[in-house]
Motif scaffolding. Structure first.
Motif, PDB file in Angstrom:
ATOM      1  N   GLY A  52       0.714  -1.279  -0.006  1.00 50.10           N
ATOM      2  CA  GLY A  52       0.168  -0.003   0.113  1.00 50.10           C
ATOM      3  C   GLY A  52       0.855   1.182   0.007  1.00 50.10           C
ATOM      4  N   HIS A  53       2.193   1.122   0.555  1.00 53.53           N
ATOM      5  CA  HIS A  53       3.157   2.247   0.653  1.00 53.53           C
ATOM      6  C   HIS A  53       4.069   2.156  -0.544  1.00 53.53           C
ATOM      7  CE1 HIS A  53       0.840   3.587   3.852  1.00 53.53           C
ATOM      8  NE2 HIS A  53       0.943   2.167   4.391  1.00 53.53           N
ATOM      9  N   MET A  54       3.876   1.430  -1.723  1.00 49.87           N
ATOM     10  CA  MET A  54       4.557   1.537  -2.830  1.00 49.87           C
ATOM     11  C   MET A  54       4.344   2.919  -3.492  1.00 49.87           C
ATOM     12  SD  MET A  54       4.344  -0.921  -5.937  1.00 49.87           S
ATOM     13  CE  MET A  54       5.363  -2.460  -5.201  1.00 49.87           C
ATOM     14  N   GLY A  70       2.304   9.780  -2.866  1.00 51.50           N
ATOM     15  CA  GLY A  70       1.919   9.036  -4.027  1.00 51.50           C
ATOM     16  C   GLY A  70       1.683   7.670  -3.732  1.00 51.50           C
ATOM     17  N   CYS A  71       1.714   7.257  -2.495  1.00 47.10           N
ATOM     18  CA  CYS A  71       1.459   5.819  -2.242  1.00 47.10           C
ATOM     19  C   CYS A  71       0.122   5.313  -2.802  1.00 47.10           C
ATOM     20  CB  CYS A  71       1.250   5.509  -0.792  1.00 47.10           C
ATOM     21  SG  CYS A  71       2.747   5.869   0.313  1.00 47.10           S
ATOM     22  N   LEU A  72       0.331   4.083  -3.230  1.00 50.01           N
ATOM     23  CA  LEU A  72      -0.871   3.259  -4.093  1.00 50.01           C
ATOM     24  C   LEU A  72      -2.033   3.437  -3.142  1.00 50.01           C
ATOM     25  CD1 LEU A  72      -1.679   1.286  -6.105  1.00 50.01           C
ATOM     26  CD2 LEU A  72      -1.210  -0.549  -4.327  1.00 50.01           C
ATOM     27  N   GLN A 131      -0.317  13.577  -0.308  1.00 46.13           N
ATOM     28  CA  GLN A 131       0.620  12.949   0.935  1.00 46.13           C
ATOM     29  C   GLN A 131      -0.268  11.740   1.550  1.00 46.13           C
ATOM     30  OE1 GLN A 131       1.437  15.282   4.265  1.00 46.13           O
ATOM     31  NE2 GLN A 131       3.531  14.380   4.262  1.00 46.13           N
ATOM     32  N   CYS A 132       0.253  10.659   1.692  1.00 45.74           N
ATOM     33  CA  CYS A 132      -0.034   9.385   2.405  1.00 45.74           C
ATOM     34  C   CYS A 132      -0.266   9.666   3.862  1.00 45.74           C
ATOM     35  CB  CYS A 132       0.555   8.207   1.815  1.00 45.74           C
ATOM     36  SG  CYS A 132      -0.110   6.644   2.596  1.00 45.74           S
ATOM     37  N   GLY A 133      -1.103   8.834   4.652  1.00 48.03           N
ATOM     38  CA  GLY A 133      -1.085   8.661   5.937  1.00 48.03           C
ATOM     39  C   GLY A 133       0.310   8.539   6.707  1.00 48.03           C
ATOM     40  N   CYS A 134       0.985   7.712   5.856  1.00 46.43           N
ATOM     41  CA  CYS A 134       2.547   7.271   6.139  1.00 46.43           C
ATOM     42  C   CYS A 134       3.383   8.599   6.195  1.00 46.43           C
ATOM     43  CB  CYS A 134       3.061   5.985   5.386  1.00 46.43           C
ATOM     44  SG  CYS A 134       3.593   6.574   3.592  1.00 46.43           S
ATOM     45  N   GLY A 135       3.008   9.526   5.374  1.00 44.76           N
ATOM     46  CA  GLY A 135       4.076  10.610   5.329  1.00 44.76           C
ATOM     47  C   GLY A 135       4.509  11.085   3.995  1.00 44.76           C
TER      48      GLY A 135
HETATM   49 ZN   LIG Z   1       2.162   5.634   2.411  1.00 46.97          ZN
END
Ligand SMILES: [Zn+2]
Length: 316
Positions: A165-167, A184-186, A177-181
């Protein structure tokens, strides 16, 4: 001689689900009890142990047949030590879960994160049965993933193996921005959350779409609108499918699995989604990496977690 049995426990914010599996990954029995998150850490731990004993005592099996107990839980953890560093939805911070349960149950215990565990469940006792290497995607609130190669779950150097999911797949110009920071994460486009966000953006922009009448949108609303011909909704689902398909093509040349398994709420879109993902995959994946590879739906639904947790004893 009676066969070995494995207990799996899937720890959620409101319920703990436990199950008994045999050596082949068949789920023989399940039991669900409240997590009692509000009662604190100790109660959660004792509930896990109590439910594990209870499911066996209420079955036709004996505690002696139990070869081990596996636990799947959301959070950051030291997998080999079975130590929970932090859990986003439970008061389990800096808790030596494995040590506690081994002492309480007198059985071998393995823990892993919920996404890996669900993937292992599908690989072992679900849509991956009989296939030695497969990659699973869970398309829910986020995009969870798990990689099983030759029957082994890939955890990686620091437990980040299978975090598909974080690729990062979305080009910078279109990325959020993704929740991971990271950007463009999947999961920013191919999760239920991503689909809802794209739909809201379209409505806010004033695009002409049936979605503008909804007060609260769900991913299913968007998918249903796409199926009934709404062009804006179709564009959103196609975008989710496009990046999903491209990530599969990338994973295909890294892992070279025989099967991709897609589960989670978004995958309920069925062939409408799968056909688009396959088309993108076939366009971008290297010919040899896609030869004989199939993309199928997950089979276990909400039971993937308990089956995979039980499977940790045999496959981690
Ligand atoms: Zn992510």
């Amino acid at each position: 001689m009676s066969e070995n049995l494995y207990i799996g426990a899937d720890i959620g914010g409101t319920t703990i689900k436990v199950g008994i599996c045999n050596e082949r990954g068949d789920l023989l029995q399940t039991f669900e009890g409240p997590t009692e998150t509000d009662q604190g850490t100790d109660r959660i731990l004792s509930n896990i142990a109590d439910y594990a004993r209870k499911i066996v005592s209420e079955s036709s099996h004996t505690w002696e047949q139990v070869a081990g107990v596996g636990v799947g839980i959301a959070g950051f953890m030291d997998i080999p030590k079975g130590f929970i560093k932090f859990s986003p939805n439970l008061p389990l911070n800096n808790v030596p879960l494995k040590d506690y349960l081994e002492a309480a149950l007198n059985k071998k215990v393995r823990i892993n994160n919920d996404a890996n565990v669900a993937a292992l469940g599908e690989a072992w006792g679900g849509a991956g049965r009989g296939v030695s290497s497969c990659v699973c995607y869970t398309l829910g609130t986020g995009v969870g993933g798990g990689i099983v190669v030759e029957g082994r779950l890939i955890e990686g150097f620091s437990g980040m193996g299978g975090e598909i999911g974080h690729m990062s797949v979305v080009p910078d110009l279109e990325a959020i921005q993704c929740g991971c920071g990271k950007m463009g994460c999947l999961e920013t486009v191919s999760s239920a959350t991503g689909i809802i966000r794209m739909a809201k953006d379209a409505v806010d922009r004033g695009d002409r779409t049936a979605l503008s009448v909804f007060e609260t949108l769900t991913a299913k609303d968007v998918i249903d609108a796409a199926k009934s011909g709404d062009e804006v909704a179709q564009r959103i689902v196609s975008r989710a499918a496009f990046y999903l398909g491209k990530s599969l093509a990338a994973v295909a040349v890294v892992v070279n699995p025989q099967r991709f398994i897609l589960g989670g709420g978004v995958s309920a879109a069925g062939e409408f989604l799968f056909a688009q993902v396959r088309e993108v995959f076939h366009k971008y994946a290297q010919d040899k990496a896609q030869e004989g590879v199939d993309i199928v739906a997950a089979e276990l639904g909400n039971n993937a977690g308990v089956v995979g947790a039980a499977g940790l004893l045999l496959h981690a």
